[in-house]
Design a protein around this motif. Structure first.
Motif, PDB file in Angstrom:
ATOM      1  N   ASP A 189       0.830  -1.204   0.000  1.00  0.00           N
ATOM      2  CA  ASP A 189       0.000   0.000   0.000  1.00  0.00           C
ATOM      3  C   ASP A 189       0.865   1.253   0.000  1.00  0.00           C
ATOM      4  O   ASP A 189       0.518   2.266   0.627  1.00  0.00           O
ATOM      5  CB  ASP A 189      -0.923   0.007   1.227  1.00  0.00           C
ATOM      6  CG  ASP A 189      -2.004  -1.059   1.145  1.00  0.00           C
ATOM      7  OD1 ASP A 189      -2.341  -1.469   0.023  1.00  0.00           O
ATOM      8  OD2 ASP A 189      -2.496  -1.469   2.207  1.00  0.00           O
ATOM      9  N   CYS A 190       1.984   1.193  -0.688  1.00  0.00           N
ATOM     10  CA  CYS A 190       2.871   2.351  -0.794  1.00  0.00           C
ATOM     11  C   CYS A 190       3.636   2.243  -2.104  1.00  0.00           C
ATOM     12  O   CYS A 190       3.763   1.159  -2.672  1.00  0.00           O
ATOM     13  CB  CYS A 190       3.850   2.395   0.385  1.00  0.00           C
ATOM     14  SG  CYS A 190       5.067   1.058   0.401  1.00  0.00           S
ATOM     15  N   PRO A 191       4.149   3.355  -2.596  1.00  0.00           N
ATOM     16  CA  PRO A 191       5.004   3.283  -3.786  1.00  0.00           C
ATOM     17  C   PRO A 191       6.282   2.504  -3.491  1.00  0.00           C
ATOM     18  O   PRO A 191       6.736   2.425  -2.344  1.00  0.00           O
ATOM     19  CB  PRO A 191       5.323   4.753  -4.089  1.00  0.00           C
ATOM     20  CG  PRO A 191       4.309   5.543  -3.341  1.00  0.00           C
ATOM     21  CD  PRO A 191       3.947   4.740  -2.135  1.00  0.00           C
ATOM     22  N   VAL A 192       6.853   1.932  -4.539  1.00  0.00           N
ATOM     23  CA  VAL A 192       8.123   1.212  -4.436  1.00  0.00           C
ATOM     24  C   VAL A 192       9.098   1.834  -5.433  1.00  0.00           C
ATOM     25  O   VAL A 192       8.747   2.071  -6.596  1.00  0.00           O
ATOM     26  CB  VAL A 192       7.950  -0.288  -4.732  1.00  0.00           C
ATOM     27  CG1 VAL A 192       9.312  -0.992  -4.727  1.00  0.00           C
ATOM     28  CG2 VAL A 192       7.015  -0.936  -3.713  1.00  0.00           C
ATOM     29  N   VAL A 193      10.305   2.105  -4.966  1.00  0.00           N
ATOM     30  CA  VAL A 193      11.388   2.565  -5.827  1.00  0.00           C
ATOM     31  C   VAL A 193      12.493   1.520  -5.765  1.00  0.00           C
ATOM     32  O   VAL A 193      12.894   1.096  -4.672  1.00  0.00           O
ATOM     33  CB  VAL A 193      11.944   3.931  -5.379  1.00  0.00           C
ATOM     34  CG1 VAL A 193      13.058   4.388  -6.324  1.00  0.00           C
ATOM     35  CG2 VAL A 193      10.830   4.973  -5.316  1.00  0.00           C
ATOM     36  N   ALA A 194      12.961   1.069  -6.913  1.00  0.00           N
ATOM     37  CA  ALA A 194      14.005   0.052  -6.971  1.00  0.00           C
ATOM     38  C   ALA A 194      15.267   0.659  -7.577  1.00  0.00           C
ATOM     39  O   ALA A 194      15.207   1.377  -8.582  1.00  0.00           O
ATOM     40  CB  ALA A 194      13.544  -1.142  -7.793  1.00  0.00           C
ATOM     41  N   TYR A 195      16.402   0.355  -6.958  1.00  0.00           N
ATOM     42  CA  TYR A 195      17.703   0.822  -7.430  1.00  0.00           C
ATOM     43  C   TYR A 195      18.577  -0.388  -7.744  1.00  0.00           C
ATOM     44  O   TYR A 195      18.473  -1.438  -7.085  1.00  0.00           O
ATOM     45  CB  TYR A 195      18.402   1.656  -6.350  1.00  0.00           C
ATOM     46  CG  TYR A 195      17.692   2.926  -5.966  1.00  0.00           C
ATOM     47  CD1 TYR A 195      17.924   4.117  -6.656  1.00  0.00           C
ATOM     48  CD2 TYR A 195      16.798   2.952  -4.908  1.00  0.00           C
ATOM     49  CE1 TYR A 195      17.285   5.291  -6.302  1.00  0.00           C
ATOM     50  CE2 TYR A 195      16.146   4.119  -4.537  1.00  0.00           C
ATOM     51  CZ  TYR A 195      16.392   5.289  -5.235  1.00  0.00           C
ATOM     52  OH  TYR A 195      15.748   6.450  -4.877  1.00  0.00           O
ATOM     53  N   VAL A 196      19.460  -0.232  -8.727  1.00  0.00           N
ATOM     54  CA  VAL A 196      20.371  -1.321  -9.062  1.00  0.00           C
ATOM     55  C   VAL A 196      21.565  -0.752  -9.814  1.00  0.00           C
ATOM     56  O   VAL A 196      21.450   0.252 -10.533  1.00  0.00           O
ATOM     57  CB  VAL A 196      19.665  -2.406  -9.913  1.00  0.00           C
ATOM     58  CG1 VAL A 196      19.250  -1.863 -11.276  1.00  0.00           C
ATOM     59  CG2 VAL A 196      20.523  -3.652 -10.056  1.00  0.00           C
ATOM     60  N   GLY A 197      22.725  -1.375  -9.620  1.00  0.00           N
ATOM     61  CA  GLY A 197      23.888  -1.025 -10.409  1.00  0.00           C
ATOM     62  C   GLY A 197      23.843  -1.730 -11.748  1.00  0.00           C
ATOM     63  O   GLY A 197      23.423  -2.887 -11.848  1.00  0.00           O
ATOM     64  N   ASP A 198      24.285  -1.063 -12.787  1.00  0.00           N
ATOM     65  CA  ASP A 198      24.155  -1.632 -14.131  1.00  0.00           C
ATOM     66  C   ASP A 198      25.082  -2.814 -14.379  1.00  0.00           C
ATOM     67  O   ASP A 198      24.914  -3.540 -15.366  1.00  0.00           O
ATOM     68  CB  ASP A 198      24.352  -0.558 -15.201  1.00  0.00           C
ATOM     69  CG  ASP A 198      25.727   0.095 -15.173  1.00  0.00           C
ATOM     70  OD1 ASP A 198      26.591  -0.331 -14.367  1.00  0.00           O
ATOM     71  OD2 ASP A 198      25.948   1.047 -15.957  1.00  0.00           O
ATOM     72  N   SER A 199      26.063  -3.035 -13.490  1.00  0.00           N
ATOM     73  CA  SER A 199      26.943  -4.193 -13.657  1.00  0.00           C
ATOM     74  C   SER A 199      26.953  -5.078 -12.413  1.00  0.00           C
ATOM     75  O   SER A 199      27.950  -5.753 -12.129  1.00  0.00           O
ATOM     76  CB  SER A 199      28.376  -3.729 -13.973  1.00  0.00           C
ATOM     77  OG  SER A 199      28.867  -2.845 -12.979  1.00  0.00           O
ATOM     78  N   ASP A 200      25.838  -5.104 -11.695  1.00  0.00           N
ATOM     79  CA  ASP A 200      25.717  -5.972 -10.527  1.00  0.00           C
ATOM     80  C   ASP A 200      25.875  -7.423 -10.971  1.00  0.00           C
ATOM     81  O   ASP A 200      25.169  -7.884 -11.867  1.00  0.00           O
ATOM     82  CB  ASP A 200      24.347  -5.771  -9.873  1.00  0.00           C
ATOM     83  CG  ASP A 200      24.234  -6.454  -8.518  1.00  0.00           C
ATOM     84  OD1 ASP A 200      24.634  -7.622  -8.396  1.00  0.00           O
ATOM     85  OD2 ASP A 200      23.718  -5.821  -7.584  1.00  0.00           O
TER      86      ASP A 200
END
Length: 250
Positions: A189-200
């Motif tokens: 019941d809340c927004p989700v923001v996802a982060y990731v490194g492009d070479s993980d």
């Protein structure tokens, strides 16, 4: 209800004024609250940062580590209950992303107080998790895995005395990650923001995008240059992005 200053679960970076929001930071496997020290006063005078202190390390080195995502989520959620009179934002990196999700579920389902936003970093959504096959049966194998992923604390493992102190917590955390297997995702019941490194090396952009299916209140994906610990080298860019998301609506 005011948050007591003596909570063993949080390293708090108090604001001079009553906080408009609290940002709860959940470390990675083997990590500690000090990983977020430079974040302490980075989000404005009215955002209080609370870095979670897992048992078995730093100030809590004498305690047994907690193994099991659900057990850890129960404990942190309970410790957060005095805070729910103020909007909470959750940020979790790697293992901390799954922990943040489990805490968000408990806050919304049991207490009617979902966080304002869940931010997850370098972690697959719960319904997309795959089993970890590496056993890391020896200390050397476990250390090699920690060093492969990187981070700011890996140099401590070069000291035999420090290594003996911190390996139990690292092993417990990796056991927690291994035991947290795929399960049906429950929408938040809340927004989700996802982060990731492009070479993980462990999770790719499309896998992290899977959080979108659990975010009917809104989803965003931010890809930054770097590997599993992109947030060390890209610290300023990441903090700027989070600060903008936590800013009050005009």
């Amino acid at each position: 209800m005011a948050l007591g200053t003596d909570s063993i679960w949080f390293r708090r970076y108090a604001t001079a004024v009553p906080p408009r929001m609290r940002l709860v930071c959940l470390p990675h496997a083997g990590g500690s609250a000090s990983f977020f020290h430079s974040w302490g006063h980075a989000f404005g005078a009215d955002v209080e940062v609370m870095a979670v202190r897992y048992p078995g390390r730093q100030e809590r080195i004498a305690e047994n580590p907690v193994t099991g995502m659900e057990r850890l989520a129960e404990a942190v959620t309970e410790a957060l209950l005095p805070c729910i009179d103020t909007p909470l934002a959750l940020f979790g990196h790697s293992m901390g992303g799954s922990l943040g999700y489990e805490i968000a579920l408990r806050l919304q389902e049991r207490h009617g107080a979902p966080p304002s936003v869940l931010m997850v970093s370098c972690r697959k959504a719960p319904h997309l998790l795959t089993a970890r096959t590496a056993a890391f049966s020896s200390d050397d194998e476990l250390v090699a895995e920690v060093q492969r992923l990187g981070g700011t604390d890996t140099s401590l493992l070069d000291d035999p005395d420090l290594r003996e102190l911190i390996l139990p917590a690292i092993r417990a955390d990796f056991g927690t990650v291994a035991g947290y297997t795929a399960r049906p995702g429950v929408p938040l019941d809340c927004p989700v923001v996802a982060y990731v490194g492009d070479s993980d090396p462990d999770v790719d952009v499309e896998e992290v995008r899977g959080w979108q299916g659990l975010a009917p209140k809104g989803f965003d994906l931010k890809v930054l240059p770097g590997g599993h610990f992109y947030l060390v080298d890209r610290r300023d860019e990441l903090i700027g992005d989070i600060r903008a998301r936590l800013a009050p609506e005009l």
